[in-house]
Design an enzyme around this catalytic site. Structure first.
Site, PDB file in Angstrom:
ATOM      1  N   TYR A 130       0.809  -1.216   0.000  1.00 22.95           N
ATOM      2  CA  TYR A 130       0.000   0.000   0.000  1.00 22.95           C
ATOM      3  C   TYR A 130       0.852   1.280   0.000  1.00 22.95           C
ATOM      4  O   TYR A 130       0.306   2.369   0.127  1.00 22.95           O
ATOM      5  CB  TYR A 130      -0.941   0.005   1.208  1.00 22.95           C
ATOM      6  N   LYS A 177       2.979 -14.507   5.478  1.00 26.02           N
ATOM      7  CA  LYS A 177       3.272 -15.421   4.370  1.00 26.02           C
ATOM      8  C   LYS A 177       4.794 -15.572   4.283  1.00 26.02           C
ATOM      9  O   LYS A 177       5.393 -15.529   3.201  1.00 26.02           O
ATOM     10  CB  LYS A 177       2.672 -14.828   3.076  1.00 26.02           C
ATOM     11  N   ASP A 210      -2.654 -18.062   5.125  1.00 26.22           N
ATOM     12  CA  ASP A 210      -3.738 -18.817   4.462  1.00 26.22           C
ATOM     13  C   ASP A 210      -4.365 -19.806   5.438  1.00 26.22           C
ATOM     14  O   ASP A 210      -5.588 -19.994   5.450  1.00 26.22           O
ATOM     15  CB  ASP A 210      -3.268 -19.494   3.162  1.00 26.22           C
ATOM     16  N   ASP A 234      -5.974  -6.426   5.575  1.00 26.15           N
ATOM     17  CA  ASP A 234      -7.101  -5.845   4.845  1.00 26.15           C
ATOM     18  C   ASP A 234      -8.142  -6.941   4.582  1.00 26.15           C
ATOM     19  O   ASP A 234      -9.344  -6.767   4.807  1.00 26.15           O
ATOM     20  CB  ASP A 234      -6.572  -5.268   3.513  1.00 26.15           C
TER      21      ASP A 234
END
Ligand code: NAP
Length: 482
Positions: A130, A177, A210, A234
């Protein structure tokens, strides 16, 4: 509770914003919150007047002064030139921590009703993908830079642990991740693991993002605090809002070094705007977070108990929580909350809330200093419509007799020269990796000479120095690279 009045900037916002903001102001006054509102503008009307940031200077000055804002939803115009006013506010005041609690309110129907979900997502709010650093590498290949800093990680991790401590929470998950993005996402994991031992009594656990998403929809009650990077946060914080009754109920806080802004998660809901139908609970619970932030714990508790009691009772619910024919207006719901001051819901035990000790942050750049460092090579990103077996030998020939050797050629992160296995689908953006042949350090002049040689034959888009810090490579290998 502090006795002095506190001035707070109020941005009512667009669509349903003014209706829910007025309801909140009414309820806070009735609960005895000591607040002077400084009402300011931002959003649609400001854009219409031609200000492309959507946030006028007076609003910025007010927040600079008050350091606390309560904000209704702001529409992001779908046009060219205008920036999101929300993002402008977040970036202007370095609101690095987005805090989104999700707690089951008794009486709200849904798939997870009765599971006693009570968790908080703490999302890093200004870094990651972002930062808005995007480039077209070639006319057909786009790139967005994922920027994660040790400083940013430290702030968000400390905020998560401090919040857990202030609210008597027992467990913090760090969701990343890091298995794929070992440097960027890995930096949050490593920072989390370094800081966690400072918080004795709070369990710290890493989880791959995940799996976190999977666990959230299977066993959401196992989570207490989840700290995560911007993009992950987000997505999973919208997921968590959906677990317990949806947007009409979801509050949030944007925490910065010295400014905090509180807002509902929902947007301006244009379809129900101006009809006295919207649920003000999300903004009201955001205002409770704000009251606790400024040390006004008593009115926050009164309001929270009353709004939960009202919803649990189920007699005066807005249209997002009950069938249209039984729903009441925003005004009626507001009145009911005020009438229920002093009542306590059955299925809700109030959380303990103590002041959060925010991380102390220096504005100047903090340097992480390795004991040793050196530049060992150069990655050159270049454009070519040729296949790898034609480009590779050409690059090797270009650096023959120089201190650097062409190590490999990659296409979208996969080594394509020397070839290992089958040639994948190629695009016209390649990355050529050059490493020093015999150790030592690649000087800037040698790097520029290398670039000139490559540039004589290929159009290059950007370069990246290959560095070692404390003897460890500070760059990722390609898929297939040994
Ligand atoms: P939205 O405004 O959140 O609305 C989606 C739907 O959720 C509404 O149509 C409504 O459903 C329901 N809803 C949301 N808040 C509600 C409330 N308080 N009470 C009852 N129902 C509620 O999302 P959107 O339609 O995607 O976005 C509209 C505008 O808001 C866009 O311009 C967007 O950029 C902006 N936005 C701003 C913020 C912010 O300022 N932080 C956040 C998100 C979006 P029904 O229509 O089924 O009643």
């Amino acid at each position: 509770m502090t006795d002095s009045k506190r001035t707070v900037t109020l941005i009512k916002g667009d669509g349903i914003g003014p209706e829910v903001a007025d309801a909140v102001v009414r309820i806070l006054a009735a609960a005895g919150a000591k607040i002077d509102w400084e009402v300011c503008e931002a959003g649609a009307e400001v854009f219409r007047r031609g200000l492309s940031s959507g946030v006028p200077a007076e609003t910025i000055a007010s927040i600079e002064r008050t350091r606390v804002a309560l904000k209704g939803p702001l529409e992001t115009p779908v046009g060219f030139g205008e920036k999101s006013a929300n993002v402008t506010l977040r970036k202007l005041f370095e609101l690095y921590g987005n805090v989104r609690p999700t707690r089951e309110i008794p009486g709200v129907q849904g798939v997870f009703a009765g599971r006693r979900i009570d968790l908080v997502v703490v999302r890093e709010n200004v870094e990651d993908l972002y930062t808005g650093i995007e480039h077209m590498q070639t006319p057909g290949v786009a790139q967005c830079l994922k920027v994660i800093s040790r400083k940013g990680c430290e702030k968000i991790v400390r905020l998560a642990f401090e919040l857990a401590r202030a609210e008597g929470r027992k467990r913090v998950h760090c969701a990343t991740k890091a298995n794929i993005m070992k440097m960027t996402e890995g930096l949050l994991k490593r920072t989390f693991e370094a800081i966690a031992p400072e918080y004795a009594g709070i369990e710290a656990e890493h989880i791959i993002i995940d799996n976190c998403a999977h666990q959230l929809v299977r066993y959401p009650e196992q989570f207490d605090v989840i700290v995560t990077t911007n993009m992950n946060g987000d997505i999973i914080s919208d997921l968590t809002s959906g677990l317990t009754g949806g947007l009409g109920l979801a509050p949030s806080a944007n925490i910065g070094n010295d400014v905090a802004m509180f807002e509902a998660v929902h947007g301006s809901a244009p379809t129900i705007a101006g009809k006295d139908l919207a649920n003000p609970t999300a903004l009201l619970l955001s205002a409770c977070m704000m009251l606790r932030h400024i040390g006004q714990f008593a009115p926050a508790d009164t309001i929270e108990n009353a709004v939960v009691y009202t919803i649990e009772l189920g007699k005066t619910l807005t249209c997002d929580l009950i069938a249209q024919e039984f729903a009441v207006t925003t005004s009626r719901f507001t009145q009911a909350v005020i009438e229920n001051f002093g009542r306590r819901p059955d299925g809700w035990v109030a959380r303990e809330h103590r002041p959060i000790r925010l991380p102390q942050v220096e504005r100047r750049p903090d340097m992480v200093r390795p004991a040793s460092r050196r530049v060992v090579g150069l990655d050159v990103f270049l454009e070519s419509g040729e296949m790898p077996h034609a480009i590779g030998p050409a690059l090797e020939a270009l650096v023959e007799g120089t201190p650097v050797a062409m190590r490999s050629l990659a296409n979208r992160g996969v080594q394509v020269y020397p070839l290992r296995g089958r040639t994948p689908d190629c695009v016209d953006a390649y990355r050529a990796r050059f490493l020093l042949r015999d150790g030592g350090e690649l000087s800037d002049s040698a790097a520029l000479e290398l670039l000139q040689r490559v540039g004589a034959k290929f159009r290059w888009a950007h370069v990246e120095k290959l560095q070692e810090f404390d003897g460890a490579p500070a760059f990722a290998k390609d898929q297939g690279e040994d």
